[in-house]
Design a protein around this motif. Structure first.
Motif, PDB file in Angstrom:
ATOM      1  N   VAL A  39      10.157   1.397  -0.395  1.00 42.70           N
ATOM      2  CA  VAL A  39      11.292   1.298   0.535  1.00 42.70           C
ATOM      3  C   VAL A  39      12.576   1.522  -0.254  1.00 42.70           C
ATOM      4  O   VAL A  39      12.986   0.673  -1.060  1.00 42.70           O
ATOM      5  CB  VAL A  39      11.324  -0.081   1.226  1.00 42.70           C
ATOM      6  N   ALA A  63       9.542   4.858   2.937  1.00 41.61           N
ATOM      7  CA  ALA A  63      10.420   4.420   4.027  1.00 41.61           C
ATOM      8  C   ALA A  63      11.848   4.432   3.501  1.00 41.61           C
ATOM      9  O   ALA A  63      12.108   3.943   2.394  1.00 41.61           O
ATOM     10  CB  ALA A  63      10.033   3.020   4.490  1.00 41.61           C
ATOM     11  N   ALA A  69      10.630   0.866   7.376  1.00 42.86           N
ATOM     12  CA  ALA A  69       9.735   0.039   6.544  1.00 42.86           C
ATOM     13  C   ALA A  69       8.943  -0.934   7.405  1.00 42.86           C
ATOM     14  O   ALA A  69       7.740  -1.146   7.179  1.00 42.86           O
ATOM     15  CB  ALA A  69      10.553  -0.718   5.497  1.00 42.86           C
ATOM     16  N   LEU A  83      10.467  -2.549  -3.093  1.00 43.63           N
ATOM     17  CA  LEU A  83      11.527  -2.777  -2.110  1.00 43.63           C
ATOM     18  C   LEU A  83      12.897  -2.738  -2.775  1.00 43.63           C
ATOM     19  O   LEU A  83      13.178  -3.529  -3.684  1.00 43.63           O
ATOM     20  CB  LEU A  83      11.308  -4.140  -1.435  1.00 43.63           C
TER      21      LEU A  83
END
Length: 549
Positions: A39, A63, A69, A83
């Motif tokens: 992400v 994403a 996401a 992330l």
């Protein structure tokens, strides 16, 4: 003729596409291929990671927003999620907490810029597996981290045995971690932080093992081949401490007959451990802040700044936030030191780790004494686990060292150590032995041992009147705890000797205890009870609590 041919071609093409897609989904469903979610709002970084780590055994989904996401995360299973904390449409920390709550088994590696390192450390404290700093200067480190995360996931949730990376290192450096979850989490965090070149603040009570943890961090870092130097800021005077840290020029003060290089020079490339950092003076704090910010310092009496590359690990047993409020510690220095905060739990909160520590110290001191390793009886371990250890691991080590030195038997029994924890003589003599007719109990009569040791503690030859205050308070606390425990067990087994006391009996006992606490001082007792002196006099007469009665 043309249209039937075209129809056949279109039909064949449609079947081939659908069959190929079905085959791909079928393979993904039944293969062991692992999937990773990345992400990051920067498309280039996401594609870079995808090219670097995607393989036959690993598939990467990308994403570029929090919304995208969420769609991928809730539709698929990802053992590992990379992330970015700085997303345009959501707070990275909040998204981490949301994902972690939904799928706690997945491992989350947060990505952050240099300016948000402190936020990344907070993410680890909230359950993230590790963090990466952007831009990625070391591609091999990125691959290694993702590989370690997948191995950890396989071990924990798919029962593929993989030992923690820090376990062997801790064993080599004689760092006894134990099995308690808080220590396991702490050492795992320390091991991850060791690989990052950032400052660390270790907090913990006296004797909890702050320097041992600091040496472990140094050993796990890229500086392990360089010096580790420990300095106690509370053990040296202000001038001497500054001279030790920064060095001095010839003639800087009366006794400086030659130039002296300081620890910041000698430890260049290594690690400097500053113990009791809360005791540093204001002037020293200013100089330390400059080293942490700019990596430079000046010798006492010098005129030129000297560059140094030293990692600082500080430790304290006081609350530095309170020192900041009291204006005795600089807030900006605390901010620089506390990039990662490691708080060592006191020994009393992890009694399950005591057997492993005892075994380690028994072997260590037996080797020093040149004797056979002693065994310890189960009841002794229970005694050690029930003690509150105000001096933590250091106190436990000293207790075992003394037992090894004094015990002449192959097995340590309670009579060898009860004096260490309860009734030491104030003049420093060795603890008294229990009555000679009390022999070592076998496993058959081990159940009756607690009663016999209580009888020994109540013997008249124990000099309670001259017990040190701290030991007397401890004995009182232990006696009250034992009394409450026995009352609970008696009630559970319906063995109470008398009926439950009434309200009047309880009131009388409480007033009597308060009077004893304040040495029958009426004013202090009345104030503590929240009643008038006249009321207290009336109740003393009612319950026959007059002094000497």
């Amino acid at each position: 003729m043309f249209f039937p041919y075209l129809y056949k071609q279109v039909a064949w093409f449609s079947f081939h596409v659908n069959y190929s897609g079905l085959t791909r989904r079928w393979k993904l469903l039944f293969s062991r291929k692992k999937r990773i979610l990345v992400v990051d709002d920067e498309v280039g970084i996401g594609k870079l990671i995808q090219r670097l780590i995607e393989s036959e055994d690993l598939e990467v989904e990308l994403a570029h927003s929090a919304e995208q996401a969420r769609q991928l995360f809730y539709k698929n299973h990802f053992p590992v999620v990379l992330l970015d904390l700085d997303l345009p449409d959501a707070c990275g920390i909040q998204l981490l907490q949301e994902f972690k709550a939904k799928r706690p088994r997945s491992l989350y590696i947060v990505m952050t810029g240099l300016s948000t390192t402190r936020t990344a450390v907070k993410a680890i404290q909230l359950g993230a597996y590790d963090f990466l700093e952007k831009p990625f200067d070391n591609i091999s480190a990125l691959k290694k981290l993702i590989k370690e995360a997948l191995q950890f996931y396989l071990e924990k949730f798919e029962h593929v045995p993989v030992r923690p990376g820090w376990e062997e290192l801790a064993r080599r450096h004689r760092f006894i971690v134990g099995k308690s979850p808080e220590m396991q989490r702490l050492v795992a965090t320390a091991y991850k932080a060791a690989a990052k070149d950032i400052s660390i603040l270790i907090q913990g009570e006296t004797g909890s093992g702050k320097e041992v943890l600091a040496r472990f961090v140094h050993a796990a870092s890229n500086r392990s081949r360089k010096p580790f130097v420990a300095v106690n800021c509370g053990a040296l005077s202000e001038n001497l401490l500054e001279s030790e840290l920064f060095g001095h020029e010839k003639g800087a003060f009366t006794d400086s007959v030659s130039r002296k290089r300081g620890i910041f020079e000698l430890a260049d490339g290594g690690t400097l451990f500053l113990d009791e950092i809360g005791e540093a003076s204001q002037s020293l704090q200013v100089k330390l802040l400059r080293v942490l910010e700019n990596g430079e310092f000046m010798r006492i009496g010098g005129e030129e700044f000297i560059k140094t590359n030293v990692r600082v690990i500080a430790a304290t047993n006081v609350d530095l936030q309170e020192r900041v409020k009291d204006k005795t510690f600089r807030e900006d220095l605390l901010y620089r030191l506390e990039v990662v905060n490691l708080t060592l739990p006191p020994l009393r909160t992890r009694p399950g780790d005591i057997p492993e520590l005892v075994d380690f110290f028994l072997r260590k001191y037996a080797q020093q004494e040149g004797r056979q390793v002693l065994q310890i009886s189960p009841i002794c371990l229970r005694i050690l686990q029930s003690y509150h250890w105000p001096g933590n691991v250091r106190e436990l080590a000293k207790a075992i060292e003394q037992v090894v030195a004094l015990c002449e038997d192959p097995v340590i029994m309670p009579r060898h150590m009860i004096g260490l924890l309860l009734h030491k003589k104030p003049d420093g003599h060795q603890p008294e032995r229990l009555p000679e007719n009390e022999k070592e109990e076998s496993m058959d009569n081990l159940v009756s041992a607690p009663v016999r040791y209580l009888q020994a503690c109540l013997a008249k030859d124990i000099d309670w009147d001259h017990l040190p205050p701290e030991q007397l308070l401890l004995a009182n606390k232990l006696a009250r705890t034992l009394s409450h425990h026995l009352e609970r067990v008696l009630a559970k087994r319906k063995l109470a000797e008398e009926e439950a006391p009434g309200l009047k009996d309880l009131e009388g006992r409480f007033i009597a205890e308060t009077l004893r606490y304040y040495s029958h001082n009426i004013s202090l007792t009345a104030r503590a009870l929240g009643i008038a002196r006249s009321t207290l006099y009336r109740k003393i007469k009612k319950y026959s609590l007059q002094k000497g009665v």
